[in-house]
Write an enzyme that holds these catalytic residues in place. Sequence first.
Site, PDB file in Angstrom:
ATOM      1  N   ASP A 116       0.856  -1.230   0.054  1.00 51.04           N
ATOM      2  CA  ASP A 116      -0.026  -0.040  -0.128  1.00 51.04           C
ATOM      3  C   ASP A 116       0.794   1.321  -0.186  1.00 51.04           C
ATOM      4  O   ASP A 116       1.775   1.446   0.810  1.00 51.04           O
ATOM      5  CB  ASP A 116      -0.878   0.042   1.218  1.00 51.04           C
ATOM      6  CG  ASP A 116      -1.566  -1.438   1.712  1.00 51.04           C
ATOM      7  OD1 ASP A 116      -1.451  -2.157   0.825  1.00 51.04           O
ATOM      8  OD2 ASP A 116      -2.359  -1.286   2.649  1.00 51.04           O
ATOM      9  N   GLN A 146       4.013   0.533   2.358  1.00 50.54           N
ATOM     10  CA  GLN A 146       4.572  -0.562   2.957  1.00 50.54           C
ATOM     11  C   GLN A 146       5.681  -1.309   2.185  1.00 50.54           C
ATOM     12  O   GLN A 146       5.582  -1.662   0.870  1.00 50.54           O
ATOM     13  CB  GLN A 146       2.979  -1.439   2.881  1.00 50.54           C
ATOM     14  CG  GLN A 146       1.679  -1.003   3.635  1.00 50.54           C
ATOM     15  CD  GLN A 146       2.393  -1.322   5.116  1.00 50.54           C
ATOM     16  OE1 GLN A 146       1.872  -2.455   5.713  1.00 50.54           O
ATOM     17  NE2 GLN A 146       2.841   0.064   5.720  1.00 50.54           N
ATOM     18  N   TYR A 149       2.142  -1.137   9.903  1.00 53.27           N
ATOM     19  CA  TYR A 149       1.109  -1.470   8.672  1.00 53.27           C
ATOM     20  C   TYR A 149       0.600   0.110   8.357  1.00 53.27           C
ATOM     21  O   TYR A 149       1.049   1.082   8.963  1.00 53.27           O
ATOM     22  CB  TYR A 149      -0.048  -2.130   9.510  1.00 53.27           C
ATOM     23  CG  TYR A 149       0.286  -3.497   9.259  1.00 53.27           C
ATOM     24  CD1 TYR A 149       1.525  -4.037   8.937  1.00 53.27           C
ATOM     25  CD2 TYR A 149      -0.828  -4.652   9.444  1.00 53.27           C
ATOM     26  CE1 TYR A 149       1.839  -5.317   8.729  1.00 53.27           C
ATOM     27  CE2 TYR A 149      -0.637  -5.764   9.213  1.00 53.27           C
ATOM     28  CZ  TYR A 149       0.718  -6.137   8.825  1.00 53.27           C
ATOM     29  OH  TYR A 149       0.940  -7.641   8.551  1.00 53.27           O
ATOM     30  N   ASP A 165      -5.147   0.710   9.601  1.00 54.30           N
ATOM     31  CA  ASP A 165      -5.095   1.738   8.348  1.00 54.30           C
ATOM     32  C   ASP A 165      -5.709   3.046   8.709  1.00 54.30           C
ATOM     33  O   ASP A 165      -6.620   3.264   7.912  1.00 54.30           O
ATOM     34  CB  ASP A 165      -5.762   1.108   7.116  1.00 54.30           C
ATOM     35  CG  ASP A 165      -5.313  -0.415   6.975  1.00 54.30           C
ATOM     36  OD1 ASP A 165      -4.039  -0.458   7.413  1.00 54.30           O
ATOM     37  OD2 ASP A 165      -5.873  -1.080   6.105  1.00 54.30           O
ATOM     38  N   GLU A 180     -10.731  -2.750   4.774  1.00 49.70           N
ATOM     39  CA  GLU A 180      -9.430  -2.085   4.611  1.00 49.70           C
ATOM     40  C   GLU A 180      -9.150  -0.822   4.182  1.00 49.70           C
ATOM     41  O   GLU A 180      -9.859  -0.503   3.435  1.00 49.70           O
ATOM     42  CB  GLU A 180      -8.303  -2.863   4.141  1.00 49.70           C
ATOM     43  CG  GLU A 180      -8.267  -4.551   4.763  1.00 49.70           C
ATOM     44  CD  GLU A 180      -7.226  -5.425   3.971  1.00 49.70           C
ATOM     45  OE1 GLU A 180      -6.721  -5.421   2.692  1.00 49.70           O
ATOM     46  OE2 GLU A 180      -6.236  -6.015   5.065  1.00 49.70           O
TER      47      GLU A 180
HETATM   48  C1  FRU Z   1      -3.804  -4.023   2.387  1.00 50.46           C
HETATM   49  C2  FRU Z   1      -3.150  -4.005   3.917  1.00 50.46           C
HETATM   50  C3  FRU Z   1      -3.649  -3.114   5.171  1.00 50.46           C
HETATM   51  C4  FRU Z   1      -2.371  -3.238   5.968  1.00 50.46           C
HETATM   52  C5  FRU Z   1      -1.169  -3.741   5.023  1.00 50.46           C
HETATM   53  C6  FRU Z   1      -0.159  -4.296   5.707  1.00 50.46           C
HETATM   54  O1  FRU Z   1      -3.088  -4.271   1.804  1.00 50.46           O
HETATM   55  O2  FRU Z   1      -3.545  -5.629   4.182  1.00 50.46           O
HETATM   56  O3  FRU Z   1      -4.550  -3.457   5.582  1.00 50.46           O
HETATM   57  O4  FRU Z   1      -2.258  -2.256   7.047  1.00 50.46           O
HETATM   58  O5  FRU Z   1      -1.583  -4.234   3.902  1.00 50.46           O
HETATM   59  O6  FRU Z   1       0.865  -4.403   4.689  1.00 50.46           O
END
Ligand code: FRU
Length: 480
Positions: free
Chosen positions: A44, A60, A103, A163, A221
């Site tokens: 993300d 991420q 995250y 998130d 999410e």
């Molecule tokens: C979405 C997700 C988020 C989380 C992150 C972890 O792709 O699953 O919900 O914060 O990726 O990398």
Amino acid sequence: MKSEKEQQLIEQAYAEIEKYRDMVEKDYYRLHYHLMPPVGLMNDPNGLIHWNGVYHVFYQWMPFHTGHGAKFWGHYTSCDLVHWKQEKIALAPSEWFDKNGCYSGSAIDNDGILTLFYTGNVKDEYGNRQTYQCIAMSKNGIDFEKKGVVVTLPDGYTAHFRDPKVWKKGENWYMVVGAQSKNLDGRAVLFRSKNLFDWEYLGAIAGGNLNQLSDFGYMWECPDLFELDGQEVLLVCPQGLKAEGMKYHNVHQSGYFVGRLDYEAAQFFHGSFTELDRGFEFYAPQTMLDEKGRRILIAWMGVPDQDEDKHPTVAHRWIHALTLPRQLKLKDGKLYQTPVKELQMLRKDKIAYSGVTIANEEIMLEGISGDVIELHLENIRLLGDMEIAIRNAARLIYNSGERVLTLERKSFANGLTEKRQCHLEYLHSLHMFLDTSSIEVFANDGEEVFTARFFPYKNNQTISFAANGQLVFDIEKWSL
Ligand code: FRU
């Protein structure tokens, strides 16, 4: 100051970049004008913000392999959304409250302090999850210091609670968090704060089996809530929707509701859900309002749990990328996405034809080929069906009888042809961005968008146009 543990993890990640630099850079499928991880896995986009004239994109990042796990926040900056600089690593999963991953989350400007909100993901030895919403701050926008946990899990939810996206409205800060209720419904949950440290739980503003919505996935999410063109938009990624006609064919979905947030009642009154993108790889979009007043979206050009081990780039020790930045507009209750105009800086060697006419044949046009190019077809007039074949690895098809636009590609998992489709009343323009291993198609000035990775042979750079019936169009092409 960063803790010793965080500093150590960061050093290990830098060593990983150095160790695999050659291997990563030798990959033909490295993209030329998209953001990618220097090594390892990117997912993300996080913390999008236009701050003191500089665009910040965090992401991420798993530096140590091409799977998921304890994520870092990588960091890029740009003055123009086109040329990006890799910055110091912003966050590493070092503390008791984020040891299994920093995250996803967001960024705000708090009186000149660039402030990040993210989810601390924690698992115990049995794999039980805990989740904390955390804060980190920076004076220079580059060096971030964690300030700990600001939100713990409220009653009524599982630990799939993450998130945070934060914004200011009037005197208050608000935070929307993606959640799963104890009944296993996806939810978007709202908090309010005056000082960014003490947050009051206001409740679930939207979700499955809430208000006007029925069953709608087991987890939501990456929520993002913002005002646009006089309305409010909630972006969210529901997991667990079943395919329905041409909709919801990816493993997980990403889309939006248009509506109105009642801040007092903590309720989001909204219409139906629309997918943001009709292609194969698009997830976890986030937006920012830039200093020019534009609402800009960037998404992950990937989807969770989707044959990641089969990606051709894994052999070169990297995987995934982000989409191009797109400007959002709301027209008649529908989000339109168009590539930001700064991307025109990349254009060179224009080739154009007008009034190209094809009747029941397939043609190629001198100079219209390549692997890192932009194509713009306008004034499309079609009686019948048309097809654009791209590098023998993808085809874009419009069937004017059925009013359906289709993107087909060769699956990177098994080599078979697979497709994504959407209804489109008529087709008047197609704006396409091809990179070595990605394609983004904007139909009718962003009315529908298809985003996908594809992996054509390097030597095949051919693009052909075909019509079953009659097709007339103007075309411009640039190398990028
Ligand atoms: C979405 C997700 C988020 C989380 C992150 C972890 O792709 O699953 O919900 O914060 O990726 O990398």
